[in-house]
Design a protein around this motif. Sequence first.
Motif, short mmCIF file in Angstrom:
data_model
loop_
_atom_site.label_atom_id
_atom_site.label_comp_id
_atom_site.label_asym_id
_atom_site.label_seq_id
_atom_site.Cartn_x
_atom_site.Cartn_y
_atom_site.Cartn_z
N THR A 105 0.85 -1.19 0.00
CA THR A 105 0.00 0.00 0.00
C THR A 105 0.88 1.23 0.00
N LEU A 106 0.77 2.03 -1.05
CA LEU A 106 1.61 3.21 -1.22
C LEU A 106 1.08 4.36 -0.38
N SER A 107 1.87 5.41 -0.26
CA SER A 107 1.48 6.54 0.58
C SER A 107 0.24 7.26 0.06
N ASP A 108 -0.04 7.12 -1.25
CA ASP A 108 -1.22 7.78 -1.81
C ASP A 108 -2.46 6.90 -1.73
N GLY A 109 -2.35 5.73 -1.08
CA GLY A 109 -3.50 4.87 -0.87
C GLY A 109 -3.64 3.73 -1.86
N ARG A 110 -2.88 3.76 -2.95
CA ARG A 110 -2.95 2.66 -3.92
C ARG A 110 -2.36 1.39 -3.32
N THR A 111 -2.98 0.26 -3.62
CA THR A 111 -2.43 -1.04 -3.23
C THR A 111 -2.11 -1.82 -4.49
#
Length: 297
Positions: A136-142
């Motif tokens: 899960t990236l910092s921008d919310g994408r998984t």
Amino acid sequence: MSENMTPQWTYPGPAYPPPPVPPRPPRRVRRGTVAAVVAATLVAGGLGGTLGALIGSDGAAQAIGLPATTTSSSTSAGADGTDVSAVVEKVLPSVVQVNVRLQNGEGVGSGVVLSSDGRILTNNHVVADATTVTVTLSDGRTVDARVLGTDPSSDLALIQAEGVSDLTAATFGDSDEVEVGDEVIAIGSPGGLQGTVTTGIVSALDRKVTVSEEQQQSPFPFTSQGDGGTTSYQAIQTDAAINQGNSGGPLFNSAGEVVGINSAIYSPVSGPGGSAGSVGIGFAIPGNRAQQVVDQL
């Protein structure tokens, strides 16, 4: 505190986050009461000097879906005038949450981005028993991820996030230049709370952290070290709060450079199943050592 209690060194792997606690109204405390509490604490702490240390399991538990933007940070300047909020704003995009599925559940760890195309550094004990890995990236994408290589002897692993090309890579500093008393910032996903920020100082250097084969055995995930050998490294000790779920996350200096990979904590007591919380004694693999391992992997 009983003299038969055995303190525990443990991997700060994932655990259930505690339920929200309603705010309590402030109460007035008489100075005499405070003094009594402090005296009792010092007495209890005095027993710890004679107790043996144990390096134990990660204490992982099932992960709970939480917003990727949940962040706790300090907005005040540090002792040397460090603008913590500015540093965090700069480095937060390079910190990710590592989600793993295991044969008997799920778990959460942390990681730091090494390249824009998705190479990520984390702890070996975070991914060692995983059947699938996502990030899960910092921008919310998984996104899906795969393990590129592991080094059980140093408890480090390199994973690759799939289908990304725009990530913010962290900058590594020279961990040999770290001194006792330096300000540091730890960022990770304790209890699955992604983007949690804690601050502290470097408490000591060259602390030897060792996990024996026997101590790796546990009913909880993230304890197998692959070859069943010993994990050992000279660690940076910090009082920045590190908890289960911080494993694999970066320890930054006041310039926003990675100087360590958070990997273990010391706890004088443990909960059911070996879970433990921060008592202000955490350990990070030095960044220079981590870079050497990455080059080998």
